[in-house]
Design a protein around this motif. Sequence first.
Motif, PDB file in Angstrom:
ATOM      1  N   LYS A  92       0.836  -1.199   0.000  1.00 26.12           N
ATOM      2  CA  LYS A  92       0.000   0.000   0.000  1.00 26.12           C
ATOM      3  C   LYS A  92       0.874   1.254   0.000  1.00 26.12           C
ATOM      4  N   CYS A 170     -12.544 -11.503   3.694  1.00 30.15           N
ATOM      5  CA  CYS A 170     -12.056 -10.352   4.453  1.00 30.15           C
ATOM      6  C   CYS A 170     -11.807  -9.207   3.475  1.00 30.15           C
ATOM      7  N   SER A 171     -11.978  -7.988   3.972  1.00 31.96           N
ATOM      8  CA  SER A 171     -11.788  -6.844   3.085  1.00 31.96           C
ATOM      9  C   SER A 171     -11.283  -5.636   3.854  1.00 31.96           C
ATOM     10  N   THR A 172     -10.432  -4.866   3.197  1.00 31.77           N
ATOM     11  CA  THR A 172      -9.956  -3.628   3.776  1.00 31.77           C
ATOM     12  C   THR A 172     -11.012  -2.538   3.633  1.00 31.77           C
ATOM     13  N   SER A 174     -10.355   0.718   2.721  1.00 30.79           N
ATOM     14  CA  SER A 174      -9.997   1.752   1.755  1.00 30.79           C
ATOM     15  C   SER A 174     -10.917   1.702   0.534  1.00 30.79           C
ATOM     16  N   THR A 178     -10.974  -1.782  -1.499  1.00 28.65           N
ATOM     17  CA  THR A 178     -11.912  -2.770  -0.973  1.00 28.65           C
ATOM     18  C   THR A 178     -12.638  -3.536  -2.072  1.00 28.65           C
ATOM     19  N   HIS A 203     -12.365  -5.179   8.080  1.00 29.53           N
ATOM     20  CA  HIS A 203     -11.540  -4.252   8.849  1.00 29.53           C
ATOM     21  C   HIS A 203     -12.455  -3.392   9.720  1.00 29.53           C
ATOM     22  N   CYS A 242     -10.304 -12.022  -0.742  1.00 28.39           N
ATOM     23  CA  CYS A 242      -9.798 -10.781  -0.174  1.00 28.39           C
ATOM     24  C   CYS A 242      -9.511  -9.775  -1.287  1.00 28.39           C
ATOM     25  N   THR A 244      -6.652  -6.267  -0.956  1.00 26.42           N
ATOM     26  CA  THR A 244      -5.257  -5.939  -0.656  1.00 26.42           C
ATOM     27  C   THR A 244      -5.076  -5.764   0.850  1.00 26.42           C
ATOM     28  N   SER A 245      -5.899  -6.401   1.638  1.00 30.35           N
ATOM     29  CA  SER A 245      -5.773  -6.359   3.088  1.00 30.35           C
ATOM     30  C   SER A 245      -4.644  -7.286   3.528  1.00 30.35           C
ATOM     31  N   SER A 246      -3.860  -6.860   4.524  1.00 33.71           N
ATOM     32  CA  SER A 246      -2.722  -7.671   4.951  1.00 33.71           C
ATOM     33  C   SER A 246      -3.149  -8.964   5.641  1.00 33.71           C
TER      34      SER A 246
END
Length: 353
Positions: A92, A170-172, A174, A178, A203, A242, A244-246
Motif C-alpha cells: 500500500k 475479508c476486506s480492507t 480503503s 476494498t 476491517h 480478499c 489488498t488487506s494484509s
Amino acid sequence: MHKYLFFVAQNYSYAILRPLQQAIKERGDEVVWFLYGNQINTDYLLPDEKRLFTVEEVIAYHPDASFVPGNMIPSFISGLKVSVFHGFNVGKLNGRGKNDHFNIRGCFDLYCTQGPNTTIRFQQLAEKYGYFNVVETGWPALDPLYSKQITHRQNTSLDTDNEKPTILMCSTFSRNLTCAPHLYEEIKKLSQNDQWRWLVQFHPKMPDSIVSQYKALQNENLTFIETDNVLPLLQQADVMLCDTSSVMLMFILQNKPVVTFKNISPGAHLIDFSQAEELEQHLNYALKRPPELMEEIQRFVEELHPYQDSQSSQRVLDAVEAELKKTNRTRKKKPLNLLRNFKMRKELNYWKF
C-alpha cells in the motif's frame, strides 16, 4: 525483572500482543496495557490484564520497553520503543506515493521484522538513518496460529463441525482497494446455495453502510463476524477471498489459497481477478489446491515469514533484552520529532514537560 508497556489504539492489537504477553509472564517479567483513542474497545481487555488509565500513570510506571503494533509512540514515555507491526507489507502506498510499511517516523529504537522480504529493506533504512536497529524475529501474532491454539474470544456460535468447504471473506476499508461493494451481488447469490459455508469479517474501519449490507445477508450458509481476533477464522477456512488487506498474508502462511479482487501487486502465489462474475470459478479453482499454485505459495511463505515454531514472541523478547544490555545502541540519536510529539500530546491531552 523487566517492566514492559503495551501502547495500543486499535482492537487488532489484542491478538497481536497477547502471545507476547504470555511470553513475558513466563519469563517472570511484568507488562501493562495503555489503551488510548476512540477506536479501541476496552471491553476486550481481560480481568487479569493490568491497565494504566492515564499518561501520568504510564510515566510513573517507567517501562524498560514499550511494544507498539501501530505507527506512533511519544518520546516522553521512557524506555526502548519497539515496533512489532500491525500487519504485513502488502504494498500500500501513502499520500506521497511511498510504501507505507517502510515509512520511518522517528519513533522507534528497534524494529522486530517478520521475514526476509521486509528485513532487508529495514536493514538498509537502519544503515541510512543510524538511530534504530533491526532484528528479524517473526511476528508474535502468529504464534497461536502455528501452535494450532484456538485463541481468546472465538465465536463459539460457529458450526465447527460443518463439513462444507469454508470461504472466509475479508476486506480492507480503503475505498480504492476494498472488494466488498464490488462483490456484494455475487456473494449474495452464492451464499443462497448450499455448496459452501461463508464467513465474513471486515476491517474495523469499514463503512457502516457496507457492514449493514453484509450483515443482512446472513443465513444458514453465511455468518458475519465481529471479533478482536481473526486467527480462529483463519484456521477454520479452506480458502480466503480478499483484496489488498494484509490479513490475506496471515491466511496464506497456513499454505492455503487466497483469491483476490484487483490486488495492487498480485504475484503467482495469488489467484487474482477483476470481473465480479468470475468469482465462483476462481473459488472452485482455489479449492482444488492445484500443485503449481501450492508450490508458488510455499516459495512466497519462505520469504514472508519462515518461522513456524510458535517462538516469535520469545525471539522478540530476546532481541529487546539484548538491546537493553547495550551501552551504545546506535550511531546517531533519534530526531526530536517535535511535530509528531506535539500531535501525540494533543491526542493524549498531556502537556507536562
